[in-house]
Scaffold this motif. Structure first.
Motif, PDB file in Angstrom:
ATOM      1  N   ASN A  66      -9.269   8.678   0.179  1.00 34.83           N
ATOM      2  CA  ASN A  66      -8.213   8.556   0.388  1.00 34.83           C
ATOM      3  C   ASN A  66      -7.595   9.418  -0.004  1.00 34.83           C
ATOM      4  N   GLY A  67      -8.144  10.055   0.202  1.00 39.56           N
ATOM      5  CA  GLY A  67      -7.348  12.045  -0.621  1.00 39.56           C
ATOM      6  C   GLY A  67      -6.426  11.911   0.292  1.00 39.56           C
ATOM      7  N   ASP A  90       0.339  -0.701   0.142  1.00 38.92           N
ATOM      8  CA  ASP A  90      -0.350   0.135  -0.255  1.00 38.92           C
ATOM      9  C   ASP A  90       0.589   0.889  -0.024  1.00 38.92           C
ATOM     10  N   ASP A  91       0.606   1.710  -0.444  1.00 39.61           N
ATOM     11  CA  ASP A  91       1.188   3.472  -0.833  1.00 39.61           C
ATOM     12  C   ASP A  91       1.913   3.874  -1.368  1.00 39.61           C
ATOM     13  N   LEU A  92       2.354   2.468  -2.258  1.00 38.71           N
ATOM     14  CA  LEU A  92       3.746   2.478  -2.799  1.00 38.71           C
ATOM     15  C   LEU A  92       4.310   3.653  -3.355  1.00 38.71           C
ATOM     16  N   TYR A  93       3.220   3.967  -4.432  1.00 41.00           N
ATOM     17  CA  TYR A  93       3.494   4.615  -5.260  1.00 41.00           C
ATOM     18  C   TYR A  93       3.052   6.699  -4.795  1.00 41.00           C
ATOM     19  N   ALA A  94       3.189   6.679  -3.452  1.00 45.86           N
ATOM     20  CA  ALA A  94       3.233   7.538  -3.156  1.00 45.86           C
ATOM     21  C   ALA A  94       3.729   8.730  -4.111  1.00 45.86           C
ATOM     22  N   PRO A  95       5.852   8.871  -4.279  1.00 42.18           N
ATOM     23  CA  PRO A  95       5.888   9.610  -4.822  1.00 42.18           C
ATOM     24  C   PRO A  95       5.500   9.847  -6.466  1.00 42.18           C
ATOM     25  N   LEU A  96       4.686   9.314  -6.299  1.00 46.06           N
ATOM     26  CA  LEU A  96       4.464   9.375  -8.365  1.00 46.06           C
ATOM     27  C   LEU A  96       3.489  10.463  -7.768  1.00 46.06           C
ATOM     28  N   VAL A  97       2.407  10.261  -6.559  1.00 48.62           N
ATOM     29  CA  VAL A  97       1.209  11.071  -7.111  1.00 48.62           C
ATOM     30  C   VAL A  97       2.000  12.078  -6.220  1.00 48.62           C
ATOM     31  N   ALA A  98       2.589  11.891  -5.565  1.00 43.84           N
ATOM     32  CA  ALA A  98       3.351  13.708  -5.250  1.00 43.84           C
ATOM     33  C   ALA A  98       4.350  14.119  -6.234  1.00 43.84           C
ATOM     34  N   HIS A  99       4.909  13.689  -7.263  1.00 47.07           N
ATOM     35  CA  HIS A  99       5.775  15.053  -8.296  1.00 47.07           C
ATOM     36  C   HIS A  99       4.946  14.664  -9.037  1.00 47.07           C
ATOM     37  N   PRO A 100       5.638  16.633  -9.221  1.00 47.88           N
ATOM     38  CA  PRO A 100       5.287  17.970 -10.285  1.00 47.88           C
ATOM     39  C   PRO A 100       5.292  17.351 -11.917  1.00 47.88           C
ATOM     40  N   LYS A 148      -9.129  -2.027  -2.277  1.00 41.99           N
ATOM     41  CA  LYS A 148      -7.470  -2.261  -2.518  1.00 41.99           C
ATOM     42  C   LYS A 148      -7.304  -0.661  -3.074  1.00 41.99           C
ATOM     43  N   LEU A 149      -7.542   0.105  -3.894  1.00 38.04           N
ATOM     44  CA  LEU A 149      -7.436   1.336  -3.835  1.00 38.04           C
ATOM     45  C   LEU A 149      -7.888   2.570  -2.445  1.00 38.04           C
ATOM     46  N   SER A 150      -8.445   1.777  -1.780  1.00 35.35           N
ATOM     47  CA  SER A 150      -9.533   2.411  -0.833  1.00 35.35           C
ATOM     48  C   SER A 150      -7.630   3.065   0.578  1.00 35.35           C
ATOM     49  N   ARG A 151      -6.798   2.053   0.210  1.00 37.25           N
ATOM     50  CA  ARG A 151      -5.917   2.077   0.758  1.00 37.25           C
ATOM     51  C   ARG A 151      -4.577   2.469   0.411  1.00 37.25           C
ATOM     52  N   ASN A 152      -4.720   3.302  -0.626  1.00 41.78           N
ATOM     53  CA  ASN A 152      -3.727   4.061  -1.743  1.00 41.78           C
ATOM     54  C   ASN A 152      -3.838   5.616  -1.722  1.00 41.78           C
ATOM     55  N   ARG A 153      -3.388   5.954  -0.978  1.00 40.84           N
ATOM     56  CA  ARG A 153      -4.018   7.144  -0.938  1.00 40.84           C
ATOM     57  C   ARG A 153      -3.352   8.416  -2.118  1.00 40.84           C
ATOM     58  N   GLY A 154      -4.402   9.451  -3.106  1.00 40.55           N
ATOM     59  CA  GLY A 154      -4.151   9.927  -3.534  1.00 40.55           C
ATOM     60  C   GLY A 154      -4.229   9.453  -4.790  1.00 40.55           C
ATOM     61  N   MET A 155      -4.890   8.118  -4.897  1.00 43.73           N
ATOM     62  CA  MET A 155      -4.555   7.318  -6.586  1.00 43.73           C
ATOM     63  C   MET A 155      -6.522   6.652  -6.879  1.00 43.73           C
ATOM     64  N   ILE A 156      -6.677   7.397  -7.632  1.00 44.00           N
ATOM     65  CA  ILE A 156      -8.456   6.788  -8.174  1.00 44.00           C
ATOM     66  C   ILE A 156      -8.368   5.765  -8.889  1.00 44.00           C
ATOM     67  N   ALA A 157      -9.849   5.528  -9.313  1.00 45.61           N
ATOM     68  CA  ALA A 157     -10.225   4.667  -9.952  1.00 45.61           C
ATOM     69  C   ALA A 157      -9.652   4.992 -11.664  1.00 45.61           C
ATOM     70  N   SER A 158      -9.997   3.399 -12.344  1.00 40.17           N
ATOM     71  CA  SER A 158     -10.474   4.132 -13.582  1.00 40.17           C
ATOM     72  C   SER A 158     -10.212   2.360 -13.899  1.00 40.17           C
ATOM     73  N   PHE A 159     -11.339   1.730 -13.774  1.00 41.97           N
ATOM     74  CA  PHE A 159     -11.416   0.448 -13.980  1.00 41.97           C
ATOM     75  C   PHE A 159     -12.805   0.377 -15.041  1.00 41.97           C
ATOM     76  N   SER A 160     -12.330  -1.226 -15.647  1.00 41.32           N
ATOM     77  CA  SER A 160     -13.338  -1.032 -16.602  1.00 41.32           C
ATOM     78  C   SER A 160     -14.293  -2.760 -16.443  1.00 41.32           C
ATOM     79  N   ARG A 161     -13.848  -3.341 -16.402  1.00 42.86           N
ATOM     80  CA  ARG A 161     -14.576  -4.910 -16.231  1.00 42.86           C
ATOM     81  C   ARG A 161     -15.295  -4.235 -14.691  1.00 42.86           C
ATOM     82  N   ALA A 162     -14.570  -3.989 -13.426  1.00 45.26           N
ATOM     83  CA  ALA A 162     -15.034  -3.790 -12.236  1.00 45.26           C
ATOM     84  C   ALA A 162     -16.179  -2.713 -11.636  1.00 45.26           C
TER      85      ALA A 162
END
Length: 297
Positions: A296-297, A220-230, A250-264
């Motif tokens: 998760n914002g 969880d939150d592995l991609y936080a540096p990408l969320v914050a990248h200018p 799973k999405l709700s545990r990753n701060r700053g990410m939003i969904a782009s779901f298809s099948r779901a």
């Protein structure tokens, strides 16, 4: 130049991006899930007409609006088609939904644990056609199967090479190096994706920005540096085969990410539903994905 109102919505809006971009290979599965079997068409043209009917029904449903759906990714034939008597990109933006176009032409065979994108010799022309129709950005997908450092480096580099070309055409690229949920080395692959995306982001010239569409990480939150990248406008998550409830959790545990779901997003929709049933099922899916995207914002 990108539309400033669309850009403001993508930078700061609350909601998620709907992925309505199933192409030739994935269309039969999407139709089957919708309750339309392969015996319902006799040609590729008839198949695409059926999936266009499904997508038109989705984008014209009362619950599908910019209040919770920030954007929608379209297949090329959908971009070229009409819904409710209007070009689909125009109809979407009138409803407050930012239109994107899937531009990749599919995947190469797997080498070094990854599948690169096929060449796109007509990318400039496609981008200009999309711009003329009011499209804001693009999406392109490649796939990572193993934590192979050389393969992942080449995969991500290819994404950014095309992204620079798309930016030069005045569109915003969504970069999507998907890590397969079936990978036995997913956690290591996630970390290599992070490393090589950061390397490419840091090499972008001033003023160039991208969006990222990534598999939900093992950590969880592995991609936080990408969320914050200018140089990142937004980081969105694909469902990757997870059922909606699990993908939302799973999405709700990753701060700053939003969904782009298809099948779901589409899993509960059926062709034989009446309009009220259809909109109720779609609205329920939209509500749950929206909630997971904003909590998760």
């Amino acid at each position: 130049m990108t539309d400033p109102k669309m850009m403001a919505q993508m930078v700061g809006g609350a909601g998620f991006i709907a992925a309505l971009d199933q192409s030739g290979g994935s269309t039969p599965k999407a139709l089957a899930a919708y309750g339309i079997g392969e015996d319902a068409w006799n040609s590729e043209e008839e198949m695409f007409a059926l999936i266009h009917q499904m997508r038109s029904r989705i984008v014209t449903a009362p619950s599908f609006s910019g209040q919770k759906v920030l954007g929608a990714i379209l297949f090329e034939k959908t971009m070229e088609g009409d819904a409710d008597g209007k070009p689909v990109p125009q109809l979407l933006w009138e409803r407050g939904v930012v239109p994107f176009l899937k531009v990749d032409k599919g995947l190469e065979e797997e080498t070094d644990g990854v599948q690169m994108m096929k060449p796109m010799p007509e990318l400039d022309a496609m981008c200009q056609r999309a711009k003329s129709k009011g499209v804001f950005g693009t999406k392109m997908r490649s796939v990572i199967h193993e934590a192979n450092a050389d393969g992942i480096a080449r995969n991500v580099d290819q994404q950014f090479q095309f992204a620079r070309q798309i930016i030069a055409n005045g569109l915003v690229p969504i970069v999507e190096p998907e890590v397969s949920l079936k990978s036995a080395t997913r956690e290591q692959a996630d970390r290599l994706v992070l490393e090589h995306i950061l390397r490419n982001l840091d090499a972008l010239p001033d003023g160039e920005r991208v969006m990222l569409k990534l598999s939900l990480p093992v950590e969880d939150d592995l991609y936080a540096p990408l969320v914050a990248h200018p140089r990142v406008i937004r980081v969105v998550a694909l469902s990757g085969g997870y059922e909606r409830d699990e993908a939302n959790a799973k999405l709700s545990r990753n701060r700053g990410m939003i969904a782009s779901f298809s099948r779901a997003l589409l899993q509960d929709l059926r062709a034989d539903m009446n309009d009220e049933e259809f909109d109720k099922a779609l609205g329920s899916a939209i509500d749950s994905i929206y909630a997971a995207s904003v909590c998760n914002g």
